[in-house]
Design a protein around this motif. Sequence first.
Motif, PDB file in Angstrom:
ATOM      1  N   GLY A   1       0.820  -1.204   0.000  1.00 17.65           N
ATOM      2  CA  GLY A   1       0.000   0.000   0.000  1.00 17.65           C
ATOM      3  C   GLY A   1       0.850   1.246   0.000  1.00 17.65           C
ATOM      4  N   TRP A   2       0.432   2.261  -0.704  1.00 21.50           N
ATOM      5  CA  TRP A   2       1.206   3.489  -0.779  1.00 21.50           C
ATOM      6  C   TRP A   2       0.917   4.424   0.387  1.00 21.50           C
ATOM      7  CZ3 TRP A   2       4.937   2.847  -3.971  1.00 21.50           C
ATOM      8  CH2 TRP A   2       4.756   2.116  -5.149  1.00 21.50           C
ATOM      9  N   GLU A   3      -0.314   4.378   0.895  1.00 21.36           N
ATOM     10  CA  GLU A   3      -0.670   5.321   1.947  1.00 21.36           C
ATOM     11  C   GLU A   3       0.058   4.986   3.235  1.00 21.36           C
ATOM     12  OE1 GLU A   3      -3.875   5.208  -1.054  1.00 21.36           O
ATOM     13  OE2 GLU A   3      -2.944   3.631   0.160  1.00 21.36           O
ATOM     14  N   GLN A   4       0.636   6.015   3.829  1.00 19.22           N
ATOM     15  CA  GLN A   4       1.258   5.870   5.134  1.00 19.22           C
ATOM     16  C   GLN A   4       0.415   6.604   6.158  1.00 19.22           C
ATOM     17  OE1 GLN A   4       5.430   6.952   5.131  1.00 19.22           O
ATOM     18  NE2 GLN A   4       5.832   5.712   3.310  1.00 19.22           N
TER      19      GLN A   4
ATOM     20  N   TYR B   1       2.625   7.463  -8.273  1.00 16.09           N
ATOM     21  CA  TYR B   1       1.545   7.508  -7.290  1.00 16.09           C
ATOM     22  C   TYR B   1       1.765   8.740  -6.437  1.00 16.09           C
ATOM     23  CZ  TYR B   1      -2.158   5.550  -4.414  1.00 16.09           C
ATOM     24  OH  TYR B   1      -3.341   5.333  -3.780  1.00 16.09           O
TER      25      TYR B   1
ATOM     26  N   LEU C   1       0.173  11.543  -3.366  1.00 17.64           N
ATOM     27  CA  LEU C   1      -0.711  11.651  -2.215  1.00 17.64           C
ATOM     28  C   LEU C   1      -0.676  13.068  -1.671  1.00 17.64           C
ATOM     29  CD1 LEU C   1       1.384   8.956  -1.891  1.00 17.64           C
ATOM     30  CD2 LEU C   1      -0.412   8.326  -0.293  1.00 17.64           C
TER      31      LEU C   1
ATOM     32  N   TYR D   1      -1.366  15.097   2.065  1.00 19.79           N
ATOM     33  CA  TYR D   1      -1.542  14.977   3.504  1.00 19.79           C
ATOM     34  C   TYR D   1      -1.828  16.358   4.078  1.00 19.79           C
ATOM     35  CZ  TYR D   1       0.300  10.209   3.729  1.00 19.79           C
ATOM     36  OH  TYR D   1       0.485   8.855   3.601  1.00 19.79           O
TER      37      TYR D   1
ATOM     38  N   PHE E   1      -3.702  11.430   6.077  1.00 22.83           N
ATOM     39  CA  PHE E   1      -3.869  11.181   4.651  1.00 22.83           C
ATOM     40  C   PHE E   1      -5.186  11.782   4.171  1.00 22.83           C
ATOM     41  CE2 PHE E   1      -3.836   9.226   0.642  1.00 22.83           C
ATOM     42  CZ  PHE E   1      -5.039   8.574   0.443  1.00 22.83           C
TER      43      PHE E   1
ATOM     44  N   SER F   1      -5.411  10.543  -2.786  1.00 20.95           N
ATOM     45  CA  SER F   1      -4.288  10.109  -3.611  1.00 20.95           C
ATOM     46  C   SER F   1      -4.743   9.964  -5.062  1.00 20.95           C
ATOM     47  CB  SER F   1      -3.735   8.776  -3.101  1.00 20.95           C
ATOM     48  OG  SER F   1      -4.726   7.764  -3.157  1.00 20.95           O
TER      49      SER F   1
ATOM     50  N   SER G   1       5.523   8.614  -4.979  1.00 21.08           N
ATOM     51  CA  SER G   1       6.250   7.354  -4.920  1.00 21.08           C
ATOM     52  C   SER G   1       6.012   6.594  -6.213  1.00 21.08           C
ATOM     53  CB  SER G   1       5.797   6.520  -3.721  1.00 21.08           C
ATOM     54  OG  SER G   1       6.670   5.415  -3.541  1.00 21.08           O
TER      55      SER G   1
ATOM     56  N   GLU H   1       7.484   1.056  -0.781  1.00 21.80           N
ATOM     57  CA  GLU H   1       6.468   2.113  -0.675  1.00 21.80           C
ATOM     58  C   GLU H   1       7.005   3.373   0.005  1.00 21.80           C
ATOM     59  OE1 GLU H   1       5.124  -1.691  -1.350  1.00 21.80           O
ATOM     60  OE2 GLU H   1       5.472  -1.185   0.731  1.00 21.80           O
TER      61      GLU H   1
ATOM     62  N   LEU I   1       7.881   7.185   0.429  1.00 15.28           N
ATOM     63  CA  LEU I   1       7.301   8.416  -0.076  1.00 15.28           C
ATOM     64  C   LEU I   1       8.333   9.530  -0.024  1.00 15.28           C
ATOM     65  CD1 LEU I   1       3.802   8.442   1.711  1.00 15.28           C
ATOM     66  CD2 LEU I   1       4.361   7.588  -0.568  1.00 15.28           C
TER      67      LEU I   1
ATOM     68  N   PHE J   1       8.375  13.552   0.163  1.00 19.33           N
ATOM     69  CA  PHE J   1       7.468  14.639   0.514  1.00 19.33           C
ATOM     70  C   PHE J   1       7.986  15.979   0.009  1.00 19.33           C
ATOM     71  CE2 PHE J   1       4.203  13.002   3.343  1.00 19.33           C
ATOM     72  CZ  PHE J   1       4.694  11.753   3.673  1.00 19.33           C
TER      73      PHE J   1
END
Lengths: 112, 114
Positions: A98-101, B32, B34, B36, B46, B49, B93, B100, B102, B104
Amino acid sequence: SQTIHQWPATLVQPVGSPLSLECTVEGTSNPNLYWYRQAAGRGLQLLFYSVGIGQISSEVPQNLSASRPQDRQFILSSKKLLLSDSGFYLCAWSGTGGWEQYFGPGTRLTVT
Amino acid sequence: DQQVKQNSPSLSVQEGRISILNCDYTNSMFDYFLWYKKYPAEGPTFLISISSIKDKNEDGRFTVFLNKSAKHLSLHIVPSQPGDSAVYFCAASGKDFGNEKLTFGTGTRLTIIP
């Protein structure tokens, strides 16, 4: 549901003292775990990540180390703190693939 | 080398209007993205995304747009509410980055004016 805990919430330590910050995750198994630092006015800097017990990858060479003694426990340590170690430390977890942290509440560390 | 950039450190928007937060990236291997939201002394939460196979993703008041050719994404919040005042981080990412991880951006502080 999953929950992530960090403690302590705030910490004031003198230069040269040791550090131990703890992070635990509930409600999931075999998470990826991460330690970030946010310095004043800066973005989020990845310090360490772990994909399993005893598996630690360091992103930035520095005065800190990390350990993962249990599946859902991640510890950030230092033997001797520097002034530059001051900042807001965040632990995060993600599911495998999964990409979401998902982040914990953070620890504000002030080194004096 | 800052691979994810948020060039506006701050933004003020009137309550009820649209807030648009921007993010640029340099690494074409990112696929990908996201967003936040972070309140002071709290961990980021989160928001939304988008995968590189899409150019838009919507969730309630939040919409993320992705322009791959320009390597640019934006977050639209409409209507803006006082509780939206926070720092917003974009992150990126991709499957080639492993585990995975990221990357930022430096964040944009959004202030909603009542």
